[in-house]
Each structure stands twice: as C-alpha cells, then as structure tokens.
Design an enzyme around this catalytic site. Structure first.
Site, PDB file in Angstrom:
ATOM      1  N   GLU A 193       0.826  -1.226   0.000  1.00  0.00           N
ATOM      2  CA  GLU A 193       0.000   0.000   0.000  1.00  0.00           C
ATOM      3  C   GLU A 193       0.852   1.265   0.000  1.00  0.00           C
ATOM      4  O   GLU A 193       0.666   2.153   0.844  1.00  0.00           O
ATOM      5  CB  GLU A 193      -0.965  -0.020   1.196  1.00  0.00           C
ATOM      6  CG  GLU A 193      -1.987  -1.117   1.080  1.00  0.00           C
ATOM      7  CD  GLU A 193      -3.108  -1.061   2.133  1.00  0.00           C
ATOM      8  OE1 GLU A 193      -3.026  -0.257   3.074  1.00  0.00           O
ATOM      9  OE2 GLU A 193      -4.079  -1.834   1.978  1.00  0.00           O
ATOM     10  N   GLU A 312      -5.305  -8.213  -0.655  1.00  0.00           N
ATOM     11  CA  GLU A 312      -5.989  -7.960   0.627  1.00  0.00           C
ATOM     12  C   GLU A 312      -7.428  -7.650   0.296  1.00  0.00           C
ATOM     13  O   GLU A 312      -7.705  -6.747  -0.500  1.00  0.00           O
ATOM     14  CB  GLU A 312      -5.406  -6.754   1.370  1.00  0.00           C
ATOM     15  CG  GLU A 312      -4.155  -7.049   2.142  1.00  0.00           C
ATOM     16  CD  GLU A 312      -3.711  -5.876   3.007  1.00  0.00           C
ATOM     17  OE1 GLU A 312      -4.582  -5.211   3.608  1.00  0.00           O
ATOM     18  OE2 GLU A 312      -2.502  -5.647   3.065  1.00  0.00           O
TER      19      GLU A 312
END
Ligand code: AHR
Length: 514
Positions: A193, A312
């Site tokens: 991320e 995710e």
C-alpha cells in the site's frame, strides 16, 4: 434452529407453488468460458498485527500447540477452509520490518517497537517459522519486502536468504539456522500500500514505480524464477486511483507479473441493500484496473502479461482509521487484541459476493488474499489459551474454494424480466462433470431458474444453504448459529433447475452431469 428455519422457508415457497414474483432466469452454457479459476484466488494473509500471529496461528503454551508452537486447531480450520496461499509478514507492518530480527536463535532476537500497529514485536515468530507453518498448512507462501523504511538492498538480502542455494553470506545464514534447502519462494510483493499516506515510507506514484522497477529488476537478476507483485491502489476510493496504477504500470510494466488491488467494505449502517450492493463497486474496480493494464501493455507494444492480485480483501465493519483510534490511549503491548470484528450473516453475504466477483474475473485475477487469517477481520477466531471457532464468513470461503478446484469460470446470461436481486457465479469442472452454482439472494424470498445449455443430462444435484432468520446473527455466542445446511430447495426438470432461495441467503448448488 437454522435447519428448521430454512425448511420452513422452503416449505412455504413450495406451498405457494413457485408463484414467487421475484425470479431470475440464468442461462448457463458450458462453452461460454471466462477463464481457469486459479487456486491462488483462495489465499489469505498472516500479518504481524494484533493477534493474527501471536495467539492466532502461533501460541506455544496452548494445549493444542504442536512441537513448533503452531495451534493445530487453527491449522485444521485453515486446511479445511481450502486456503491455498498465504501472504506474509504485512501489510502496514512490513514497511518498518527488519526480517533479520526474526531469524536465528530465539534468545538473540530483539524486541522492537512496531509503528504500524503501536505494538511491541518480540520476533519470536519470523520467516523460518512461517515457512514451516506453510508446509504444515499445505499453502504457498507469498512474501512481502519492505520498501518503506528499507529498499532494494534489503529486498535482495531477503531473497538471497530464502532462495539462494548456499555459499553466500545470507544463504549460509539460512543454512546455519538449520534450513539447508532453499525455500524457493516464488511470489514476492514489492512493498505494501505504498499509495497510502498512512504507510511508513509512503511514496508518490512515479517514485514508487521507479523503486519497484529497479528492485524488481535486481531481484529477478538474482532469481529469475520469481513472480513480482507491484503495489497498486489500496482502495477504489483512494483519490489517487486509477492514476497511481497507470503510473506504476508505466514505470514497472516489464518487470512485474501482477498488480495488486486491495479492497475492504464496511458501512453496515447504510442498510442491507446498499451494504450488499457494494460488491458492484469491486466489479468496476477490477474492470478499471484490467483496462489500465491493457492500455499500458498496448502503449508499450509489449508481449508481457500482467495479471491482477487482490492481495488484501474483506469486510471491515469499522471506519478505516479506527485501528489507530483504538490504540491511541493504550500502552505499547505485545499482540494487542485490536479490530477483532465479529461477522453477521449479512457480512457473510457481502463476503460471498466479493468472492463471486473474483470468479467472474477469473481471466485476469489470479491471486487473492482474504485478510486476515486469524482474529482480525478473519474467518477463524481464537481465544488466548482457549478454543477456536468459525465466523459466518468461513462458510462461503470453504464452499467456493473447495467446490471450484480445477474448474473454469463460466459467463452466464441473466434475463432481466421480473429479475430478483440474486448475485451469482458459476464454475464448471470438466473432469468431475461438476457444475457449481453460487447464489446470493440479496432480498426477499426469490427463485433462481437455471437453464443449462450444452451439458449432458443432470445425474445428481445437492444444495447447501447459509442463512438465519435475523441477518444480524453472528456465531460469537452460539458457534453453530449460522452454519450451512444441506437442503432440498430445488427441482430439476430436464435441463432446467428451479431453486427456491430464502431471504438473505447464500446457496451452493452442486450439479453432477453425465
Ligand atoms: O489488513 C490490515 C491492514 O489493512 C494492512 O496492514 C494494510 O495493508 C491494510 O490497510
């Protein structure tokens, strides 16, 4: 109780002689194929966060721990659930992690402050333990390198430790630590991320794209057999989506094999209909990223294929900044119990729909990691020193993973007239002659009318239903409150199947043909 409720619903529908106003006709033709279902769509994620690792998968003092300290009750649930790949060690955690702290004799491993989750990391569990755990769980490991506080050099050392046969500094360290054979880890994530301002070492898109390209190039020089996952958007609602993805692809296209997407949905307060329909956003998100990949491929006149990794995903019932809020006034602790969400039936339906979106995108989506593997937004919950139990979300994962092994996802045609709000995905397994139809009924009782084309005669069918009379039911107190029940809620007429779906339910229809 559950069985009774489902039987009552179905009996009532039969008595009404199928005159259900809400009906969806779904045409299924075995030649309309989307793509092979990758086994790694059924991944999960073990991050050093809260109680995922410590007292989740690993608890040496537990009565059910094996000789390595792994909880055997959790291992059993992981295997049954059909998890095939596990991402490690983070997540936000990885962006401050020194993997070397977690290898070698335990007595020498340092205790460190861990900034992502305001915790103390004992490093009692590290890469070698994770590899051993993966072997016992029968799953493929996927490792993530730290591109937050560290970078290319560290990524190379980590890869050398794991995959180089021996005779060099880092590979010999692995051997000295008792692991003669290289691990041969194939899947590597280039950071986590990196588009997120919350990330330690957050970067601009071009900056990250360059680092990913150069790190990836060097890693593949060391081990050309690896597959690399670049960090794409963290959520479809990121203000930088999809520019981030386009830029990263522009910089790193030829080096990477997958672009990641992450997605969590909450917002239960929006009401059931709005909450459940969020899976449509996921469909658009994947379509957009797929288009971005195609665009960059065309611009570069490249023959190289980049696939997608939703590494995710999950249902997250709290506002996104709440974990930090939760920890604000707590002292620094080892494995604090944070964000231990308890799932309702309604959550399980959105969860199932998210998995069905993945099946419908099986041509480009080849990896997906349900986050996380224990205790945090997880299907498996553990009590420290106590029992483990299964959340409502366990069952859609269990069925979709176990029923679709070796299958190919089919494109269906849905007739709109009188259409009920039934989400569906279909997988065909030629060898087993098995058609698996997954249905989520997002409203009142409804009928799914399946019209089969180009299949041989139906030999046998089974149906399994997950529902409850209150959509807010969880398995927290009564671990059997929301469990799947085998039900005869269908009739077969030639190549047509009528399935009665109770309100707010998940249905698995297993059809065996000749
Ligand atoms: O899954 C929990 C966290 O959510 C991960 O660490 C991070 O990558 C995401 O924002």
């Amino acid at each position: 109780m559950v069985t009774q409720y489902i039987e009552n619903c179905c009996r009532q529908m039969r008595e009404e002689q199928w005159v259900c106003n809400m009906e969806t006709k779904i045409i299924i033709n075995k030649h309309y194929q989307i793509g092979a279902v990758s086994p790694f769509l059924y991944g999960s994620f073990a991050e050093h966060m809260g109680r995922v690792v410590y007292s989740g998968i690993y608890e040496p003092d537990h009565s059910k721990a094996d000789e390595d300290g792994f909880r055997t009750d959790v291992l059993k649930s992981v295997k049954n659930m059909g998890i095939r790949l596990v991402r490690y060690p983070g997540g936000n955690f990885v962006s401050g992690y020194h993997w070397e702290d977690g290898v070698g004799p335990r007595k020498d491993r340092p205790r460190k402050v861990e900034l992502a989750w305001k915790s103390i990391e004992t490093n009692e569990f590290g890469t070698d333990e994770f590899m051993k755990w993966c072997r016992k769980a029968g799953v493929e490991p996927m490792l993530c390198v730290n591109l937050g506080t560290r970078g290319m050099e560290d990524a190379l050392h980590y890869l050398e430790y794991c995959n180089f046969p021996g005779g060099t500094y880092w590979s010999d360290l692995r051997i000295r630590n008792g692991h003669k054979e290289p691990y041969g880890v194939k899947y590597w994530c280039l950071g986590n991320e990196m588009d997120g301002p919350w990330q330690i070492g957050h970067k601009e898109a071009k900056e990250y794209g360059r680092i990913a390209a150069e790190t990836g190039k060097a890693m593949k020089a060391l081990d050309p057999s690896i597959c690399l996952v670049a960090s794409g958007s963290s959520l479809s609602s990121m203000p930088t989506f999809p520019e981030w993805d386009l830029t990263v692809l522009e910089e790193a296209y030829e080096v990477i094999d997958y672009l990641s997407l992450h997605q969590y949905y909450g917002g239960q307060e929006k009401g059931t209909k709005a909450f459940l329909s969020q899976s449509e956003d996921m469909e658009h998100y994947i379509e957009t990223i797929r288009s971005a990949v195609r665009l960059v491929k065309a611009r570069k006149r490249s023959d190289h294929e980049v696939k997608l990794a939703m590494d995710e995903w999950g249902v997250w019932s709290r506002p996104s900044n709440s974990v930090n809020e939760e920890l604000k006034d707590t002292p620094w602790q080892v494995a604090p119990a944070i964000s231990e969400q308890i799932y309702t039936l309604e959550d399980a339906l959105l969860f199932a729909s998210m998995m069905m979106v993945m099946l419908r995108n099986a041509d480009s989506l080849k990896i997906a990691c349900q986050a996380l593997i224990a205790n945090i937004s997880s299907c498996i919950m553990t009590e420290r020193g106590g029992e483990s139990w299964l959340q409502t979300t366990y069952y859609p994962f269990y069925y979709i993973s176990n029923e679709t092994r070796g299958g190919v996802s089919l494109k269906t045609v849905e007739e709109e007239e009188k259409s009920a709000d039934i989400d569906h995905a279909v997988v065909w397994n030629e060898d087993k002659r098995q058609l698996s139809v997954f249905l989520v009924n997002r409203e009142e009782k409804a009928t799914a009318f399946l019209q089969l084309e180009d299949f041989n005669k139906i030999k046998k069918a089974d149906s399994i239903v997950l529902t409850a009379n209150d959509p807010q039911t969880t398995n927290r107190e009564n671990h059997q409150a929301v469990i799947p029940v085998e039900t005869v809620n269908f009739t077969v007429t030639g190549d047509r199947i009528y399935v009665e779906l109770p309100p707010l339910s998940f249905d698995v229809l297993r059809i065996i043909t000749g």
